[in-house]
Each structure stands twice: as structure tokens, then as C-alpha cells.
Motif scaffolding. Sequence first.
Motif, PDB file in Angstrom:
ATOM      1  N   TRP A  70      59.912  45.001 -14.920  1.00 28.67           N
ATOM      2  CA  TRP A  70      60.342  43.964 -14.128  1.00 28.67           C
ATOM      3  C   TRP A  70      60.119  42.810 -14.851  1.00 28.67           C
ATOM      4  O   TRP A  70      59.027  42.599 -15.527  1.00 28.67           O
ATOM      5  CB  TRP A  70      59.852  44.102 -12.835  1.00 28.67           C
ATOM      6  CG  TRP A  70      60.494  44.805 -11.657  1.00 28.67           C
ATOM      7  CD1 TRP A  70      61.283  44.495 -10.729  1.00 28.67           C
ATOM      8  CD2 TRP A  70      60.268  46.570 -11.478  1.00 28.67           C
ATOM      9  NE1 TRP A  70      61.643  45.664  -9.918  1.00 28.67           N
ATOM     10  CE2 TRP A  70      61.021  46.746 -10.556  1.00 28.67           C
ATOM     11  CE3 TRP A  70      59.494  47.236 -12.349  1.00 28.67           C
ATOM     12  CZ2 TRP A  70      61.035  48.051  -9.743  1.00 28.67           C
ATOM     13  CZ3 TRP A  70      59.572  48.692 -11.519  1.00 28.67           C
ATOM     14  CH2 TRP A  70      60.599  49.086 -10.756  1.00 28.67           C
ATOM     15  N   PHE A 162      58.444  39.925 -31.488  1.00 26.97           N
ATOM     16  CA  PHE A 162      57.680  40.934 -30.793  1.00 26.97           C
ATOM     17  C   PHE A 162      58.353  42.460 -30.777  1.00 26.97           C
ATOM     18  O   PHE A 162      58.204  43.038 -29.934  1.00 26.97           O
ATOM     19  CB  PHE A 162      57.704  40.730 -29.095  1.00 26.97           C
ATOM     20  CG  PHE A 162      57.493  39.330 -28.638  1.00 26.97           C
ATOM     21  CD1 PHE A 162      55.933  38.875 -28.932  1.00 26.97           C
ATOM     22  CD2 PHE A 162      58.210  38.474 -27.914  1.00 26.97           C
ATOM     23  CE1 PHE A 162      55.477  37.726 -28.552  1.00 26.97           C
ATOM     24  CE2 PHE A 162      57.801  37.057 -27.567  1.00 26.97           C
ATOM     25  CZ  PHE A 162      56.400  36.896 -27.677  1.00 26.97           C
ATOM     26  N   ALA A 206      49.011  43.309 -21.965  1.00 23.40           N
ATOM     27  CA  ALA A 206      47.642  43.705 -21.099  1.00 23.40           C
ATOM     28  C   ALA A 206      48.036  43.816 -19.654  1.00 23.40           C
ATOM     29  O   ALA A 206      47.765  45.087 -19.098  1.00 23.40           O
ATOM     30  CB  ALA A 206      46.565  42.959 -21.584  1.00 23.40           C
ATOM     31  N   ARG A 226      39.048  39.798 -25.005  1.00 23.97           N
ATOM     32  CA  ARG A 226      38.283  39.324 -26.288  1.00 23.97           C
ATOM     33  C   ARG A 226      37.598  37.933 -26.042  1.00 23.97           C
ATOM     34  O   ARG A 226      36.326  37.772 -26.049  1.00 23.97           O
ATOM     35  CB  ARG A 226      38.937  39.520 -27.605  1.00 23.97           C
ATOM     36  CG  ARG A 226      38.360  38.967 -28.791  1.00 23.97           C
ATOM     37  CD  ARG A 226      39.174  39.021 -30.131  1.00 23.97           C
ATOM     38  NE  ARG A 226      40.303  38.420 -29.936  1.00 23.97           N
ATOM     39  CZ  ARG A 226      41.357  38.197 -30.972  1.00 23.97           C
ATOM     40  NH1 ARG A 226      40.803  38.854 -32.143  1.00 23.97           N
ATOM     41  NH2 ARG A 226      42.430  37.713 -30.999  1.00 23.97           N
ATOM     42  N   ASN A 288      51.579  33.638 -32.837  1.00 21.65           N
ATOM     43  CA  ASN A 288      52.305  33.179 -31.690  1.00 21.65           C
ATOM     44  C   ASN A 288      51.720  32.040 -30.852  1.00 21.65           C
ATOM     45  O   ASN A 288      50.999  32.012 -30.307  1.00 21.65           O
ATOM     46  CB  ASN A 288      52.309  34.532 -30.620  1.00 21.65           C
ATOM     47  CG  ASN A 288      52.987  34.485 -29.413  1.00 21.65           C
ATOM     48  OD1 ASN A 288      54.213  33.812 -29.674  1.00 21.65           O
ATOM     49  ND2 ASN A 288      52.869  35.196 -28.684  1.00 21.65           N
TER      50      ASN A 288
HETATM   51  N1  LIG Z   1      58.305  41.577 -18.328  1.00 19.97           N
HETATM   52  C1  LIG Z   1      57.065  41.782 -18.461  1.00 19.97           C
HETATM   53  O1  LIG Z   1      56.377  42.304 -17.474  1.00 19.97           O
HETATM   54  C2  LIG Z   1      56.321  41.780 -19.672  1.00 19.97           C
HETATM   55  C3  LIG Z   1      55.410  42.823 -19.866  1.00 19.97           C
HETATM   56  C4  LIG Z   1      54.801  42.710 -21.402  1.00 19.97           C
HETATM   57  C5  LIG Z   1      55.094  41.616 -22.327  1.00 19.97           C
HETATM   58  N2  LIG Z   1      55.851  40.699 -21.947  1.00 19.97           N
HETATM   59  C6  LIG Z   1      56.385  39.620 -23.014  1.00 19.97           C
HETATM   60  O2  LIG Z   1      55.782  40.141 -24.195  1.00 19.97           O
HETATM   61  C7  LIG Z   1      55.616  39.028 -25.011  1.00 19.97           C
HETATM   62  C8  LIG Z   1      54.345  39.243 -25.907  1.00 19.97           C
HETATM   63  O3  LIG Z   1      53.081  39.380 -24.982  1.00 19.97           O
HETATM   64  P1  LIG Z   1      51.749  40.475 -25.810  1.00 19.97           P
HETATM   65  O4  LIG Z   1      50.859  40.076 -24.523  1.00 19.97           O
HETATM   66  O5  LIG Z   1      52.355  41.550 -26.126  1.00 19.97           O
HETATM   67  O6  LIG Z   1      51.444  39.341 -26.803  1.00 19.97           O
HETATM   68  P2  LIG Z   1      50.724  38.070 -26.829  1.00 19.97           P
HETATM   69  O7  LIG Z   1      51.052  37.153 -25.652  1.00 19.97           O
HETATM   70  O8  LIG Z   1      50.817  37.525 -28.187  1.00 19.97           O
HETATM   71  O9  LIG Z   1      49.057  38.136 -26.446  1.00 19.97           O
HETATM   72  C9  LIG Z   1      48.286  39.005 -27.553  1.00 19.97           C
HETATM   73  C10 LIG Z   1      46.910  39.219 -26.899  1.00 19.97           C
HETATM   74  O10 LIG Z   1      46.237  40.446 -28.013  1.00 19.97           O
HETATM   75  C11 LIG Z   1      44.842  39.902 -27.711  1.00 19.97           C
HETATM   76  N3  LIG Z   1      44.224  40.157 -29.073  1.00 19.97           N
HETATM   77  C12 LIG Z   1      44.623  40.172 -30.280  1.00 19.97           C
HETATM   78  N4  LIG Z   1      43.651  40.527 -31.185  1.00 19.97           N
HETATM   79  C13 LIG Z   1      43.115  41.232 -30.514  1.00 19.97           C
HETATM   80  C14 LIG Z   1      41.788  41.975 -30.629  1.00 19.97           C
HETATM   81  N5  LIG Z   1      41.505  42.451 -31.968  1.00 19.97           N
HETATM   82  N6  LIG Z   1      41.094  42.633 -29.809  1.00 19.97           N
HETATM   83  C15 LIG Z   1      41.409  42.373 -28.415  1.00 19.97           C
HETATM   84  N7  LIG Z   1      42.428  41.477 -28.051  1.00 19.97           N
HETATM   85  C16 LIG Z   1      43.086  41.078 -29.139  1.00 19.97           C
HETATM   86  C17 LIG Z   1      44.842  38.317 -27.474  1.00 19.97           C
HETATM   87  O11 LIG Z   1      43.680  38.084 -27.024  1.00 19.97           O
HETATM   88  P3  LIG Z   1      42.939  36.756 -27.638  1.00 19.97           P
HETATM   89  O12 LIG Z   1      43.215  35.577 -26.367  1.00 19.97           O
HETATM   90  O13 LIG Z   1      41.483  37.040 -27.360  1.00 19.97           O
HETATM   91  O14 LIG Z   1      43.267  36.368 -29.066  1.00 19.97           O
HETATM   92  C18 LIG Z   1      46.018  38.403 -26.512  1.00 19.97           C
HETATM   93  O15 LIG Z   1      45.680  38.557 -25.306  1.00 19.97           O
HETATM   94  C19 LIG Z   1      55.417  37.687 -24.153  1.00 19.97           C
HETATM   95  O16 LIG Z   1      56.421  36.984 -24.273  1.00 19.97           O
HETATM   96  C20 LIG Z   1      55.311  38.269 -22.709  1.00 19.97           C
HETATM   97  O17 LIG Z   1      56.032  37.343 -21.769  1.00 19.97           O
HETATM   98  C21 LIG Z   1      56.664  40.666 -20.814  1.00 19.97           C
END
Ligand SMILES: NC(=O)c1ccc[n+]([C@@H]2O[C@H](COP(=O)([O-])OP(=O)(O)OC[C@H]3O[C@@H](n4cnc5c(N)ncnc54)[C@H](OP(=O)(O)O)[C@@H]3O)[C@@H](O)[C@H]2O)c1
Length: 446
Positions: A70, A162, A206, A226, A288
Motif C-alpha cells: 500500500w 531502488f 524495514a 544499526r 541515498n
Molecule cells: N510503499 C511502501 O510501503 C514502501 C515500502 C518499502 C519501501 N518504500 C520506499 O522504498 C524506498 C527505499 O527504502 P529503503 O528502506 O529500502 O532504503 P533506505 O531508505 O535507503 O534505507 C536503508 C536502510 O538500510 C540501513 N542499513 C544500511 N546498511 C546497513 C547495515 N549494514 N546493517 C543494518 N542496517 C543497514 C540503513 O540504516 P542506517 O540509518 O543505520 O544507515 C537504513 O535504515 C523509499 O523511497 C521508501 O519510501 C515504500
Amino acid sequence: MTKVAIIGAGPCGLSALRSFELAEKKGEKIPEIVCFEKQEDWGGLWNYSWRTGSDQYGDPIPNSMYRYLWSNGPKECLEFADYSFDEHFGKPIPSFPPREVLYDYIIGRVSKGNLKDKIKFNTRVINTVFKDNKFEVSYQDKVNNKVLTENFDFMIVSSGHFSVPFIPEYPGMKSFPGRIMHSHDFRDAEEFRNKDVIVLGSSYSAEDVALQCNKYGAKSVTIGYRHNPMGFKWPKGMKEVYYLDRLEGKKAIFKDGTEQTADVIILCTGYLHHFPFINESLKLKTHNRLYPPKLYKGVVWQDNHKLFYLGMQDQFHTFNMFDCQAWYARDIIMGKIKMPGDKEISEDINKWVAMEEKLENPDQMIDFQTEYTKELHEMSDYPKIDFELIRKHFKEWEHHKVEDILTYRNKSFSSPVTGSVAPIHHTPWDKAMDDSMKTFLDQPTK
Ligand SMILES: NC(=O)c1ccc[n+]([C@@H]2O[C@H](COP(=O)([O-])OP(=O)(O)OC[C@H]3O[C@@H](n4cnc5c(N)ncnc54)[C@H](OP(=O)(O)O)[C@@H]3O)[C@@H](O)[C@H]2O)c1
Ligand SMILES: Cc1cc2nc3c(=O)[nH]c(=O)nc-3n(C[C@H](O)[C@H](O)[C@H](O)COP(=O)(O)OP(=O)(O)OC[C@H]3O[C@@H](n4cnc5c(N)ncnc54)[C@H](O)[C@@H]3O)c2cc1C
């Protein structure tokens, strides 16, 4: 005739195509456009694929979206100024639609004219060099396995960021007797019914993957952050703990001493900006973030003003920000906007990057990206849209999430384009198991 290459037909590539379509409708002479899309259809990540790994031609699958996704923000915040939700659906619809509904909306705007004719599908750009004042673009026709080369005057990169997962390794992974996967390959939470799931990361993937697993019947969900915890009030069966230290057999051991049996580890550790198809001197290199350097107004490549990148920022604002960027790029290509001198460009980039580096909390980040989008909006004829209302909606949405992570998607917002107020959906999100457009739209709204 001037030729423009657009790489990717996801939301950003479609914004670019739409910007030229509307200029042409106003009687302006537009350049020749070729859009390259490596998948067999348009829509980018919103075009769901069951596939993971590589496709039938051996090309990596870009899709990261999954069943039961969603919208994670109010649809009103991403509404197109030139094509409202009311216009597309013929009635107001609730604020947090599932993927299929948003896909339908994105495609609805571009389906009426002849834009599809400008796209080469199943065509992967494999190399780009700039020589003799042209972009020499090499691309593979995947179906016939032929490589061809064509020259362009301008290039718009809208290939998304992404799609290529960042995959870290933790001690004990090699001998872990369960499944280890990245959220990029997550497709269906049903797979994890009755399983003990570990989710690593603390951002949107997450949050959503963990909630999905809980909603669709996982035995337990443990999120390992983290740096900063998300800190929501998690429902029964979920907890958030500090940083995975190691795996010992089936046991996940965290740095705060928590021990948890695990059947599966889902790495929600983000994505890499990855452009293997662009020559090094033209390649955006960034993590990012809200203002990647070397992009004037977040769009124009500092060292070559014929090259544009769309949607490369981390995103609160999405579709209408992509539109503002596309309209701006179009007007530079069509000579309606003149680029300033190198000094002014460099000062402007440095100003935004410095502001971005001082941001401390989501409210400030929302303000930052709203100011950026408003500035771009004023530079082109992108139609009227109330970005102040969008700013307000984003802040309210953040607040709703903190209040209750299970109910924020049940709220209603008003349109920045038409002013209409969304009805409350017939089924609260945590009880809505079917994500089809039919179910979402058909049942009577309260
Ligand atoms: N519609 C939806 O419900 C939905 C669902 C999923 C994703 N999305 C979208 O997808 C896009 C991508 O989101 P994303 O969450 O995949 O990426 P992101 O926002 O870039 O977040 C990456 C995450 O990975 C963590 N991380 C990186 N290396 C790590 C490690 N070695 N160990 C533990 N944690 C680590 C980072 O934590 P640190 O803060 O510790 O660096 C951060 O929390 C966003 O635009 C989002 O809005 C939307
Ligand atoms: C899991 C997930 C959920 C999300 N949920 C939301 C949400 O709820 N709301 C929201 O607003 N945003 C969401 N997003 C953000 C999403 O990034 C944007 O909505 C949007 O899809 C970005 O559009 P884009 O065109 O930049 O990239 P994409 O959608 O990734 O499209 C890029 C296109 O380029 C093509 N391409 C790539 N390389 C090549 C090449 N070499 N040659 C030819 N074609 C190529 C790809 O096949 C793809 O079609 C989500 C992102 C993810 C990962």
C-alpha cells in the motif's frame, strides 16, 4: 532535428514524456524523443513482477515492489497537477491506495496519446559516451539480442535508484541454516507465515516488510536497527532491538544482548545508485540523500548541461516532484530556460548541499524537499498545485505514524489539486488482506 534520449519508462521517464506531450499540445515544436525501457512494459517499480534475479534474457530484474504494498504516504502528496485522482477515477478515493491503484493512475495519464510509440521496450541501454558534442548511446534489443548505437543531443537518465540492493554480510551468515534475502527480492509475506523473521534496517522497507510479515501471520518479527531505532509502538509479535552482532546456527545475537531464533533474515539495507550504462565522467556517484551533489537544481549534470538526472534524491515528494524536474529539464532542452554561469551553478549546488547536511529531523527534511520542489515549480509552466498543503499533509502523516503505526493508513487527506477530501476506506489497513484494485474501489466507502 534535436534528439533526446530518455533512459527508463518508470514514473520519472513518464514525467519527461508527459512534459513534451503537453508542450506539443500547446503548439510548440518538440524534439525527437526515444525512450529506452529494459522491461516489456512501462511503469517502473509500480509494474509488479513476480520475477526475482534475472529475466528470460539474463538481465537483472529492477523491480523491488511486492504483493500487498500500500502507498506509504498519502496519495494527495504525490498527485499530478495536470491529472488529478478525481479525474482518473471519476470520484474521490481513499488516501492510501495499494500498488495496483497507483499503477493504474500513473498509466492513465500517459495512455491517452501516442507516447507509447516513443518507447523502445525490452531495450536495455548498455553504454553511453559523450563525443563530438553528442551522446553515443549503445543499447541491446533483448528479444533479438542485437546491439545498436544511436546519437543524441540530450540525455535524460530516469533509471531509478531502488533496484540494485546493498547487501552487507554479518558473521555467521555462511552457516545460517535458513533463508537470507534482501527486500529487493521480497514478493509475498505469506511465505513467512508461522516463521521467526529477522528484519535488518530502520527505514521504510524495514518498517513495511516487518509490518507485512506480522500482518500475514509470521510467528515473530525482530527488527535490528544499526544507528537509530524507528521507535514506533509495534504490535504484538514484533520488537525492535539494537544491531545484529552475529548468527550462531539458527540463533540471531544482537549487540544489546537479545537472542532470537530465526528462520529467515530479510535485509532491508537499502539500494545502490548504480549506472553501469554511463561513462565514468557522466556518472552520478552518491548514496541515498536529499541533495546528491553535482546536480544543479537537483537535475542538471554540473559538468555537462545536456545531461539530466530525474528522481535521484531520497524521496518524501515523488510524482509531482519528478514532474517539476521533468518540466524544468524540458525547458532547458527547448531553450526556454538558460543555464547560468559555472560560478552561480557551483554556489547554488553548494548552498543546497550545505543546508541538507544540517537537517536533523523529518520535519526539517520535509521542509527542505518542499522548498526545493517549490523553487523548481516556479521555473516552468507545470500547472498549479498547493505545495504548502502537501507540506502540511506530510507533517501530519509523520505525526500519525508516531501515534499509531497500524492506523496511519486509515486517515484521510485533501487534494492539493482539486480540494476534494478523501473518503475513509471501508476496511482498516491492518484488516485489509486483499490488495486488488477491485476490492479497494468497489466496496462502498463510509
Ligand atoms: N510503499 C511502501 O510501503 C514502501 C515500502 C518499502 C519501501 N518504500 C520506499 O522504498 C524506498 C527505499 O527504502 P529503503 O528502506 O529500502 O532504503 P533506505 O531508505 O535507503 O534505507 C536503508 C536502510 O538500510 C540501513 N542499513 C544500511 N546498511 C546497513 C547495515 N549494514 N546493517 C543494518 N542496517 C543497514 C540503513 O540504516 P542506517 O540509518 O543505520 O544507515 C537504513 O535504515 C523509499 O523511497 C521508501 O519510501 C515504500
Ligand atoms: C519497495 C518500494 C516501495 C515504494 N513505495 C512508494 C510509495 O508508496 N509511494 C511513493 O511515492 N514512492 C514509493 N517508492 C519510491 C519509488 O522510487 C518511486 O515511486 C518511483 O518508482 C521512482 O520512479 P523512477 O522512474 O525514478 O524509477 P523506477 O520506478 O525504478 O523506474 C526506472 C525504470 O528504468 C528502467 N531502466 C533501468 N535501467 C535501464 C537501462 N539500462 N535501460 C533501459 N531501462 C532501464 C527500469 O526498467 C524501470 O522501468 C517505493 C520504492 C520502493 C523500492
